[in-house]
Design a protein around this motif. Sequence first.
Motif, PDB file in Angstrom:
ATOM      1  N   GLY A  27       0.799  -1.212   0.000  1.00  0.00           N
ATOM      2  CA  GLY A  27       0.000   0.000   0.000  1.00  0.00           C
ATOM      3  C   GLY A  27       0.832   1.262   0.000  1.00  0.00           C
ATOM      4  N   ASN A  28       2.140   1.118  -0.229  1.00  0.00           N
ATOM      5  CA  ASN A  28       3.020   2.291  -0.238  1.00  0.00           C
ATOM      6  C   ASN A  28       2.785   3.143  -1.477  1.00  0.00           C
ATOM      7  OD1 ASN A  28       4.192   0.531  -2.143  1.00  0.00           O
ATOM      8  ND2 ASN A  28       6.223   1.393  -1.782  1.00  0.00           N
ATOM      9  N   SER A  29       3.463   4.261  -1.558  1.00  0.00           N
ATOM     10  CA  SER A  29       3.359   5.133  -2.722  1.00  0.00           C
ATOM     11  C   SER A  29       4.733   5.680  -3.071  1.00  0.00           C
ATOM     12  CB  SER A  29       2.384   6.293  -2.462  1.00  0.00           C
ATOM     13  OG  SER A  29       2.874   7.125  -1.428  1.00  0.00           O
ATOM     14  N   CYS A  30       4.901   6.027  -4.338  1.00  0.00           N
ATOM     15  CA  CYS A  30       6.121   6.666  -4.814  1.00  0.00           C
ATOM     16  C   CYS A  30       5.736   7.987  -5.459  1.00  0.00           C
ATOM     17  CB  CYS A  30       6.852   5.800  -5.835  1.00  0.00           C
ATOM     18  SG  CYS A  30       7.386   4.179  -5.227  1.00  0.00           S
ATOM     19  N   THR A  31       6.577   8.987  -5.313  1.00  0.00           N
ATOM     20  CA  THR A  31       6.338  10.274  -5.966  1.00  0.00           C
ATOM     21  C   THR A  31       7.528  10.606  -6.851  1.00  0.00           C
ATOM     22  OG1 THR A  31       7.267  11.477  -4.068  1.00  0.00           O
ATOM     23  CG2 THR A  31       4.874  11.147  -4.108  1.00  0.00           C
ATOM     24  N   PHE A  32       7.234  11.222  -7.995  1.00  0.00           N
ATOM     25  CA  PHE A  32       8.262  11.576  -8.968  1.00  0.00           C
ATOM     26  C   PHE A  32       8.088  13.037  -9.362  1.00  0.00           C
ATOM     27  CE2 PHE A  32       7.241   7.109  -9.335  1.00  0.00           C
ATOM     28  CZ  PHE A  32       8.497   6.506  -9.262  1.00  0.00           C
ATOM     29  N   THR A  33       9.203  13.735  -9.514  1.00  0.00           N
ATOM     30  CA  THR A  33       9.184  15.133  -9.911  1.00  0.00           C
ATOM     31  C   THR A  33       9.553  15.248 -11.377  1.00  0.00           C
ATOM     32  OG1 THR A  33       9.866  15.789  -7.683  1.00  0.00           O
ATOM     33  CG2 THR A  33      10.091  17.435  -9.437  1.00  0.00           C
ATOM     34  N   GLY A  34       8.686  15.913 -12.154  1.00  0.00           N
ATOM     35  CA  GLY A  34       8.908  16.055 -13.580  1.00  0.00           C
ATOM     36  C   GLY A  34       9.923  17.133 -13.902  1.00  0.00           C
ATOM     37  N   ASN A  35      10.208  17.283 -15.183  1.00  0.00           N
ATOM     38  CA  ASN A  35      11.210  18.251 -15.630  1.00  0.00           C
ATOM     39  C   ASN A  35      10.816  19.698 -15.328  1.00  0.00           C
ATOM     40  OD1 ASN A  35       9.332  17.272 -17.864  1.00  0.00           O
ATOM     41  ND2 ASN A  35      10.008  19.230 -18.718  1.00  0.00           N
ATOM     42  N   ASP A  36       9.541  19.957 -15.071  1.00  0.00           N
ATOM     43  CA  ASP A  36       9.118  21.329 -14.754  1.00  0.00           C
ATOM     44  C   ASP A  36       8.638  21.460 -13.311  1.00  0.00           C
ATOM     45  OD1 ASP A  36       6.770  19.946 -14.867  1.00  0.00           O
ATOM     46  OD2 ASP A  36       5.674  21.487 -15.976  1.00  0.00           O
ATOM     47  N   GLY A  37       8.954  20.445 -12.488  1.00  0.00           N
ATOM     48  CA  GLY A  37       8.577  20.499 -11.082  1.00  0.00           C
ATOM     49  C   GLY A  37       7.226  19.898 -10.758  1.00  0.00           C
ATOM     50  N   GLU A  38       6.490  19.429 -11.761  1.00  0.00           N
ATOM     51  CA  GLU A  38       5.182  18.820 -11.511  1.00  0.00           C
ATOM     52  C   GLU A  38       5.345  17.440 -10.871  1.00  0.00           C
ATOM     53  OE1 GLU A  38       2.200  20.130 -11.872  1.00  0.00           O
ATOM     54  OE2 GLU A  38       2.967  22.012 -12.619  1.00  0.00           O
ATOM     55  N   ILE A  39       4.387  17.066 -10.015  1.00  0.00           N
ATOM     56  CA  ILE A  39       4.471  15.829  -9.240  1.00  0.00           C
ATOM     57  C   ILE A  39       3.557  14.744  -9.819  1.00  0.00           C
ATOM     58  CG2 ILE A  39       4.130  14.787  -6.969  1.00  0.00           C
ATOM     59  CD1 ILE A  39       6.475  16.725  -7.134  1.00  0.00           C
ATOM     60  N   LEU A  40       4.102  13.532  -9.897  1.00  0.00           N
ATOM     61  CA  LEU A  40       3.335  12.348 -10.272  1.00  0.00           C
ATOM     62  C   LEU A  40       3.409  11.347  -9.132  1.00  0.00           C
ATOM     63  CD1 LEU A  40       1.808  11.015 -12.738  1.00  0.00           C
ATOM     64  CD2 LEU A  40       3.961   9.823 -13.194  1.00  0.00           C
ATOM     65  N   LYS A  41       2.252  10.848  -8.690  1.00  0.00           N
ATOM     66  CA  LYS A  41       2.207   9.830  -7.645  1.00  0.00           C
ATOM     67  C   LYS A  41       1.969   8.465  -8.279  1.00  0.00           C
ATOM     68  CE  LYS A  41       0.088  12.853  -4.133  1.00  0.00           C
ATOM     69  NZ  LYS A  41      -1.094  12.999  -3.231  1.00  0.00           N
ATOM     70  N   ALA A  42       2.450   7.418  -7.621  1.00  0.00           N
ATOM     71  CA  ALA A  42       2.232   6.060  -8.122  1.00  0.00           C
ATOM     72  C   ALA A  42       1.975   5.118  -6.950  1.00  0.00           C
ATOM     73  CB  ALA A  42       3.431   5.584  -8.925  1.00  0.00           C
ATOM     74  N   ARG A  43       1.022   4.195  -7.144  1.00  0.00           N
ATOM     75  CA  ARG A  43       0.711   3.160  -6.155  1.00  0.00           C
ATOM     76  C   ARG A  43       0.503   1.836  -6.884  1.00  0.00           C
ATOM     77  NH1 ARG A  43      -4.516   5.130  -4.109  1.00  0.00           N
ATOM     78  NH2 ARG A  43      -4.453   6.441  -5.958  1.00  0.00           N
ATOM     79  N   ALA A  44       0.578   0.724  -6.146  1.00  0.00           N
ATOM     80  CA  ALA A  44       0.473  -0.599  -6.764  1.00  0.00           C
ATOM     81  C   ALA A  44      -0.654  -1.408  -6.136  1.00  0.00           C
ATOM     82  CB  ALA A  44       1.792  -1.346  -6.629  1.00  0.00           C
ATOM     83  N   TYR A  45      -1.259  -2.246  -6.988  1.00  0.00           N
ATOM     84  CA  TYR A  45      -2.281  -3.192  -6.546  1.00  0.00           C
ATOM     85  C   TYR A  45      -2.036  -4.518  -7.258  1.00  0.00           C
ATOM     86  CZ  TYR A  45      -4.882   0.965  -4.961  1.00  0.00           C
ATOM     87  OH  TYR A  45      -5.261   2.136  -4.354  1.00  0.00           O
ATOM     88  N   ALA A  46      -2.670  -5.574  -6.763  1.00  0.00           N
ATOM     89  CA  ALA A  46      -2.658  -6.873  -7.426  1.00  0.00           C
ATOM     90  C   ALA A  46      -4.015  -7.523  -7.203  1.00  0.00           C
ATOM     91  CB  ALA A  46      -1.543  -7.754  -6.878  1.00  0.00           C
ATOM     92  N   THR A  47      -4.442  -8.319  -8.165  1.00  0.00           N
ATOM     93  CA  THR A  47      -5.729  -9.011  -8.000  1.00  0.00           C
ATOM     94  C   THR A  47      -5.591 -10.087  -6.927  1.00  0.00           C
ATOM     95  OG1 THR A  47      -5.134 -10.511  -9.808  1.00  0.00           O
ATOM     96  CG2 THR A  47      -6.458  -8.581 -10.372  1.00  0.00           C
ATOM     97  N   ASN A  48      -6.724 -10.449  -6.320  1.00  0.00           N
ATOM     98  CA  ASN A  48      -6.670 -11.420  -5.226  1.00  0.00           C
ATOM     99  C   ASN A  48      -6.920 -12.853  -5.680  1.00  0.00           C
ATOM    100  OD1 ASN A  48      -9.401 -11.407  -5.724  1.00  0.00           O
ATOM    101  ND2 ASN A  48     -10.026 -10.797  -3.655  1.00  0.00           N
ATOM    102  N   ASN A  49      -6.871 -13.094  -7.009  1.00  0.00           N
ATOM    103  CA  ASN A  49      -6.936 -14.475  -7.488  1.00  0.00           C
ATOM    104  C   ASN A  49      -6.031 -14.631  -8.710  1.00  0.00           C
ATOM    105  OD1 ASN A  49      -8.276 -13.558  -9.809  1.00  0.00           O
ATOM    106  ND2 ASN A  49     -10.300 -14.050  -9.017  1.00  0.00           N
ATOM    107  N   ASN A  50      -5.854 -15.853  -9.173  1.00  0.00           N
ATOM    108  CA  ASN A  50      -4.915 -16.118 -10.252  1.00  0.00           C
ATOM    109  C   ASN A  50      -5.525 -15.977 -11.647  1.00  0.00           C
ATOM    110  OD1 ASN A  50      -2.888 -16.604  -8.441  1.00  0.00           O
ATOM    111  ND2 ASN A  50      -3.167 -18.814  -8.416  1.00  0.00           N
TER     112      ASN A  50
END
Length: 246
Positions: free
Chosen positions: A41-64
């Motif tokens: 449930g963690n998150s990552c943040t990235f700073t773009g070339n003009d200072g704009e922020i992008l957030k990212a999070r991950a999920y996975a399905t609970n079955n195969n």
Amino acid sequence: MKKIIVAGIAIFCSGWIGSAVAGPITWDTVSGTGSCTSGAGNSCTFTGNDGEILKARAYATNNNSGTGAFKKATLTIWDGGLGVKNPDSSNENSNPNHAVDNNGRDDLVVFEYASPSDFITFEYTSFEIGWRYWDSDVSVWIGGEGLMADYDFTSKKFSDLASLGFTKFDFNDVPINTQQNLASYSGPYLILAPKFGDSLDFIKISQINGEKTEVRFPPAEIPEPGSIALFSAALIGLWANRRKRS
């Protein structure tokens, strides 16, 4: 003189109304601009070339089968790009299963354009992968215009995304370090996953590109009626004085 008055008013007001076209943004999701919290449930943040922020999070399905509900997973920055470790499988710490894959449970990464302003029109334009193993077919969803910031996709399914305002695209055999162009659909959210319904796709996401297509000045900055009146009176006085001298 009328032209001077009209031009003066236009210049005066242009600081409060109108729009300006902005340029492209690049987020490198391999290294340098990113920082991540830890755990499922963690998150990552990235700073773009003009200072704009992008957030990212991950999920996975609970079955195969990939049809199950999303559960929070762990997003990690690797040399080749972003990978996902779902919390249910012991092989997720080893290569290649620490990538974004559909070997067992389907992984997905949710990106969110996190500008603090509500007056920016934004579009995702392309993505890149920096690593692949076996196959590299990718499904992409863009949209979520009506969703709140930091929307929690837990318990949602791939089949729910259309009703949440997302448009889906598929890319086959995506090569590494090559921009994959996205159609011009706006929305704060971008979701990348190994191709839905496929198997043995392993990728790491290395770059996201977007563009601020328009920046609108906020209504709160429209000048007070008194300021406009004073400025208009000054222009009229200037015009009257010039006419009197004539």
